[in-house]
Write a protein that holds these residues in place. Structure first.
Motif, PDB file in Angstrom:
ATOM      1  N   UNK A 233     -33.485 -40.608  25.173  1.00 57.47           N
ATOM      2  CA  UNK A 233     -34.640 -39.247  26.090  1.00 57.47           C
ATOM      3  C   UNK A 233     -33.436 -38.596  26.629  1.00 57.47           C
ATOM      4  N   UNK A 234     -33.125 -39.305  27.322  1.00 57.65           N
ATOM      5  CA  UNK A 234     -32.224 -38.763  28.325  1.00 57.65           C
ATOM      6  C   UNK A 234     -31.451 -38.084  28.205  1.00 57.65           C
ATOM      7  N   UNK A 239     -30.598 -31.667  25.480  1.00 61.15           N
ATOM      8  CA  UNK A 239     -29.710 -30.833  24.613  1.00 61.15           C
ATOM      9  C   UNK A 239     -29.991 -29.816  24.890  1.00 61.15           C
ATOM     10  N   UNK A 240     -31.128 -29.156  25.745  1.00 56.61           N
ATOM     11  CA  UNK A 240     -32.059 -27.922  25.985  1.00 56.61           C
ATOM     12  C   UNK A 240     -31.754 -27.647  27.594  1.00 56.61           C
ATOM     13  N   UNK A 241     -30.732 -28.095  27.380  1.00 51.65           N
ATOM     14  CA  UNK A 241     -30.175 -27.545  29.137  1.00 51.65           C
ATOM     15  C   UNK A 241     -29.572 -25.803  28.939  1.00 51.65           C
ATOM     16  N   UNK A 242     -30.014 -25.193  29.838  1.00 49.89           N
ATOM     17  CA  UNK A 242     -29.673 -24.372  30.084  1.00 49.89           C
ATOM     18  C   UNK A 242     -27.718 -23.650  30.205  1.00 49.89           C
ATOM     19  N   UNK A 243     -27.114 -25.034  30.860  1.00 55.04           N
ATOM     20  CA  UNK A 243     -26.095 -24.746  30.938  1.00 55.04           C
ATOM     21  C   UNK A 243     -25.206 -24.870  29.320  1.00 55.04           C
ATOM     22  N   UNK A 244     -24.120 -24.023  28.758  1.00 52.93           N
ATOM     23  CA  UNK A 244     -23.642 -24.591  27.349  1.00 52.93           C
ATOM     24  C   UNK A 244     -22.875 -26.472  28.129  1.00 52.93           C
ATOM     25  N   UNK A 245     -22.481 -26.400  28.655  1.00 47.83           N
ATOM     26  CA  UNK A 245     -21.788 -27.708  28.399  1.00 47.83           C
ATOM     27  C   UNK A 245     -22.726 -28.971  28.474  1.00 47.83           C
ATOM     28  N   UNK A 269     -29.831 -30.354  14.485  1.00 50.58           N
ATOM     29  CA  UNK A 269     -29.847 -29.354  13.196  1.00 50.58           C
ATOM     30  C   UNK A 269     -30.702 -28.087  14.113  1.00 50.58           C
ATOM     31  N   UNK A 270     -31.489 -27.903  15.751  1.00 53.96           N
ATOM     32  CA  UNK A 270     -31.164 -27.335  16.246  1.00 53.96           C
ATOM     33  C   UNK A 270     -29.896 -26.578  16.608  1.00 53.96           C
TER      34      UNK A 270
END
Length: 469
Positions: A233-234, A239-245, A269-270
């Protein structure tokens, strides 16, 4: 030798650097040479050349190390220490008691480069004792993130495991610096310290404010074999974080953990549609590894064949070939990729079709099409290898000759191009057919012209020999 030693004091930077390089190549070691080179390590722009020369001359030589150490401790330096001198001490690979003691002391130097190079040198020397480990653990708290990272690196190099080390690392996890927390979390995973206290502390870091700390904690828990709903879950949150890294890190964690739950696959997939190319590439690779086996995986891989990132398409094609599953959607998708704009994708698609046993004139034509645009020498061996997997019954005589030609080395190809000069050798008579194929079928313009030339010369000489006969 005397002239070179004199040049070390020259006003010209180029002269000093050249002299240092020359002394290193000569291989002559004496105190005068060492002192001269070591002197360049102190605040001189020629320090790089001097460092290389000293390491080249003195690796494993205790006398050289002693001279460098004396320079390090010279009172005339007015308390200043050159980071380059410290670095050379590690590369000389002599871990004497005096050297280790000096380096441990320098872990507290005012200069961050000196502290960083001292940690690196201790890691290279490989000497493990209480003073070294304690000094490096303390250095992990350094305000300079590069210094803290080098201290962590050194501890890994030294394999400084043990109950005391683990306890100290756990104690660093609540540190106010995210860099310290990140490095400590990673070390706990590397050292395989999976006690209840360690797991509990790492689980708490999954809620850390820093995505890098969260990623390190998740990685370490995975390395310790702790994969549960809370960890997944963490990482899904990352995966939705604003930072690409952060997103790249999350994908890599899932790939490492090998988690293939429905939620993870949906997230990946997203991410293959992410705006960042690195995220798309990593997500594509993770999907190939993490997605469940069976029809769902085939459907998912076929869907990836339309991804805008060519590396994602390549990985999906390769996975389909390895799966060996022929379904209704696979064949049209792979045939469509024979016209893909990316040559690596076309190559992988052709190979996958052969792996799946789906050989046709269209496939063979596509394979030969890879030789267009000057790619003859680049792809000919791969094309030959793929074509060789096809049954001779499915190939025309011209195609069989093409495979023979493609298998020739570059030198042999050049010989074929000029075969017209060797018509008296019966073994080469069959090369005329290959030459004709090359002249009239290949897409490589230079070879086509040269081969046509050779065909004309060859035919003329062959006719001449027949007339004389």
């Amino acid at each position: 030798m005397t002239g070179l030693l004199g040049l070390i004091q020259d006003k010209s930077l180029n002269a000093r650097g050249s002299a240092a390089r020359a002394l290193g190549k000569l291989g002559v070691i004496n105190k005068e040479v060492v002192i001269g080179l070591a002197g360049l390590l102190l605040w001189d722009s020629a320090n790089f050349e001097a460092s290389l020369a000293l390491v080249q001359l003195g690796r494993g030589n205790e006398e050289v190390v002693t001279t460098v150490l004396e320079l390090l401790q010279n009172k005339h330096n007015k308390g200043r220490v050159s980071a380059d001198v410290v670095s050379v001490l590690g590369k000389l690979r002599v871990g004497s008691k005096d050297v280790v003691k000096a380096l441990v002391g320098l872990l507290r130097d005012k200069n961050s480069d000196v502290r960083k190079n001292s940690a690196f040198a201790l890691g290279e020397l490989g000497v493990v004792n209480e003073e070294v480990v304690t000094g490096l653990l303390e250095l992990m708290k350094d305000k300079d993130s590069d210094v803290g990272f080098k201290a962590a690196w050194a501890l890994v190099q030294l394999k400084a495991k043990g109950e005391n080390v683990v306890t100290e690392l756990v104690g660093l996890l609540p540190n106010e610096s995210p860099n310290v927390r990140e490095n400590a979390a990673r070390l706990l995973g590397v050292f395989g310290a999976g006690s209840g206290e360690v797991v509990k502390a790492l689980m708490e870091l999954l809620q850390d404010k820093s995505y890098r700390v969260q990623e390190s904690a998740a990685r370490s828990l995975g390395e310790l074999g702790v994969v549960n709903e809370e960890v997944v879950t963490a990482v899904l949150g990352l995966t939705q974080h604003e930072h690409r890294l952060a997103r790249v890190g999350a994908v890599r964690v899932f790939e490492q953990l090998g988690v293939g739950s429905k939620e993870v696959v949906e997230a990946l997939v997203g991410l293959v549609q992410d705006e960042d190319s690195d995220v798309r590439r990593e997500a594509g690779e993770a999907l190939v590894q993490c997605s469940p086996e069976g029809g769902e995986k085939v459907t998912m891989l076929v869907g990836l064949l339309r991804n805008e990132d060519f590396e994602v398409r390549c990985k999906a094609v390769k996975a389909l070939g390895e799966l060996g599953t022929v379904s209704e959607g696979v064949v049209p998708a792979l045939l469509r990729l024979q016209r893909d704009e990316s040559s690596p994708v076309r190559r992988e698609a052709a190979c996958a079709l052969v792996q799946l046993g789906l050989v046709s004139g269209e496939v063979v034509t596509a394979l030969l099409g890879m030789l267009r645009g000057g790619h003859f020498f680049e792809y000919r061996e791969e094309v030959a290898a793929v074509l060789s997997q096809i049954s001779p019954d499915d190939l025309s005589n011209g195609m069989i000759q093409a495979i023979t030609l493609l298998k020739l080395s570059s030198i042999e190809l050049r010989a074929v191009e000029t075969v017209g000069y060797y018509t008296n050798d019966p073994k080469l008579l069959n090369k005329l057919q290959l030459l004709k194929w090359l002249a009239f079928f290949t897409f490589h313009s230079e070879l086509r012209i040269t081969a046509a030339d050779a065909v004309e010369r060859y035919q003329r000489k062959l006719d001449l020999f027949r007339d004389e006969g």
